[in-house]
Write an enzyme that holds these catalytic residues in place. Sequence first.
Site, mmCIF file in Angstrom:
data_model
loop_
_atom_site.group_PDB
_atom_site.id
_atom_site.type_symbol
_atom_site.label_atom_id
_atom_site.label_comp_id
_atom_site.label_asym_id
_atom_site.label_seq_id
_atom_site.Cartn_x
_atom_site.Cartn_y
_atom_site.Cartn_z
ATOM 1 N N GLU A 218 3.525 4.565 -8.556
ATOM 2 C CA GLU A 218 3.575 3.793 -7.319
ATOM 3 C C GLU A 218 4.172 2.428 -7.624
ATOM 4 O O GLU A 218 4.413 2.086 -8.788
ATOM 5 C CB GLU A 218 2.182 3.670 -6.697
ATOM 6 N N HIS A 256 -4.519 -0.677 -3.946
ATOM 7 C CA HIS A 256 -4.747 -0.820 -5.381
ATOM 8 C C HIS A 256 -4.381 -2.234 -5.818
ATOM 9 O O HIS A 256 -3.352 -2.757 -5.396
ATOM 10 C CB HIS A 256 -3.889 0.171 -6.181
#
Lengths: 324, 389
Positions: A218, A256
């Site tokens: 990511e 995150h």
Amino acid sequence: MSILVDKKTRLVVQGITGGEGTFHTRQMMEYGTKVVAGVTPGKGGTYYEGNEKDKLPHPVKVYDTVKDAVKKERANASVIFVPAAFAADAIMESADAGVKLIVAITEGIPTSDMISVYEYVSKKRARLIGPNCPGVITPGEAKIGIMPGFIHKPGSVGVVSRSGTLTYEAVAQLTARGIGQSTCVGIGGDPIIGTQFIDVIKLFNADRKTNAIVMIGEIGGTAEEEAAAFIKKSVNKPVVGFIAGRTAPPGRRMGHAGAIISGGKGTAEEKIRVMSEAGITIAESPAVIGSTMEKLLHKKVKAKKSRKKIRKPAGRIKKNVSKI
Amino acid sequence: MKIHEYQGKEILKKYDVAVPVGDVAFTIDEAVKAAEKIGGSVLVVKAQIHAGGRGKGGGVKLARSYEEVRECAGEILGMRLVTHQTGPEGRIVRRLLVEQGINIARELYVGITLDRKRARNVLMASTEGGMEIEKVAAETPEKILKEEVDPAVGLQQFQARSLCTRLDLKGDALKNGVKFLTALYKAYIASDASLAEINPLVITQEGHVVALDAKINFDDNALFRHPEYEDLRDVDEEDPMEVEASASNLNYIKLDGNVGCMVNGAGLAMATMDMIKLAGGMPANFLDVGGGASAQTVEAGFKIILKEENIKAILINIFGGIVRCDRVAAGVVEAAKNVDVQVPIIVRLAGTNAEQAAVILQDSGLKFLVAKDLKDAGEKVRKTVISDR
């Protein structure tokens, strides 16, 4: 073979008597993981049977310290369900006790704590997975973590990912196509994690049971690029890659702690470009991670066959970049 | 967490980092009062917003009298300040920092942040003060000087000295520079910052080393150790919808698209946004409802998403691993009943009890578009977005 975890792994659960700890200890035991001890300071010497919601399959001996659990029960792996404020201490305690594989599930550990932990764990030559991760599973053998066991299937594709539910999605797509997994490793979504893509890919590359790799990254950081450089140089196994966050705005933390494009660095486009150049087959959409691997494996089998019968054309195997 | 320049400077001052004498002002009168207190022949009036590039946008002005301070404050307070970091809509200026003017000899850059690759803090410096450090790093990487901090011992004096000599500081400026960097590192560590950036760092004619600007960001994971930071939050600098979402404990980021989405897990949420784009739509938001996805969180999510005007559809994508999908489905039905949703709701539930979940959605009497997998969800998004054109 598999990597990191198997049926012989002897697990100690740090924070076993907490709500999360109890729930997941039960899940892990029911999956077949050998939970040999729990640690809750102050409750040493007792046997823990679970709470009203979750009864453990059998009572687990509780110790005050990880050192005791290692000495008395020969624990060689630990999993951490300790709240963020105390998690750094719990990880270092494990490393000091000689535990070689430490899986930290806890989310929200301060970065300054993790700087010290990273240093300490490296010195003690322990391997830390996470924090802020779903853990490690070797399907059909054992799981250390919080992933749902039933979506997995024993097999030969290694999965490594910074995410939780997105990993489950990818694994479920593989399993639905009859493609099993050797080991699945969630390395975690924080800026400082103990084990990086490159470390896990090295293990998969050396593992004879792993024939192919799925790598799910990511935005944020450059760990995917570093892994891609290694893959380009040293990995002959087919690799499927996916990067989440092409539509993420720069400068914003996407859930995150580590998922942030800062100063124009860590974009999905850059990662995808570097990974493609390294020979990784990119799944364009999260919906086609499984099918992209299926096609790649199919291609590999055909290629092997066509090597035996030289004249026979390999058939329609060119397209592996899938669309929705 | 971001804070204003004046708040950052107050923190730095606490740790003996040299900053110009100054004060915050919320009104024109307060600005003049602050100027009178500071005194001197040159004063600076600076707009306080959570974005860089304020000088170029007209948010920083020099004043040579209290009357000029009044004029400058009047011009800046309330203005819509547009910089390369605010986007075209800009930000309304509600606070000012009034400071003493500084006798600038040289402008440098210093910053402390985490080097993710090395898992250590790194002290960075450059002679290119006032320039964006990212630009310097991209165009002339050799001009960025670095000292990595060993976590076992912290930043050492010799490292600060080495950086200062490489910045060509001499005599008093060298001594003051070492003092400055040591204090800055102390402030960075003690305040659990994720970034402490001084750009420009000024060397005065007299050899003093002063932080002309200060950008301090805090590590969100460490906020529990600093309850006092709650007072530093400025909700005017945040999107009102994001403020509302954070009050309901939702992990939400507003975007400008036409398809709202609600997902469990940050990675899957990002991937779902990407999929919406591939399907011809644009994500209207990032929303991670967490592991539970209860009726309450789904309802709160609906309410937030529906405030966005351009929404053409809502996609709910839940991978129920340990959460049971039938429970999530019941929650979605309950929430949809409580909130008047006028756009199509595409629901994709996978994992434990997904079949029962589909039945619950179909039998609810509400018009859900139930997707059988992620690919199908993408198709349904595509159809909805296209049919609306």
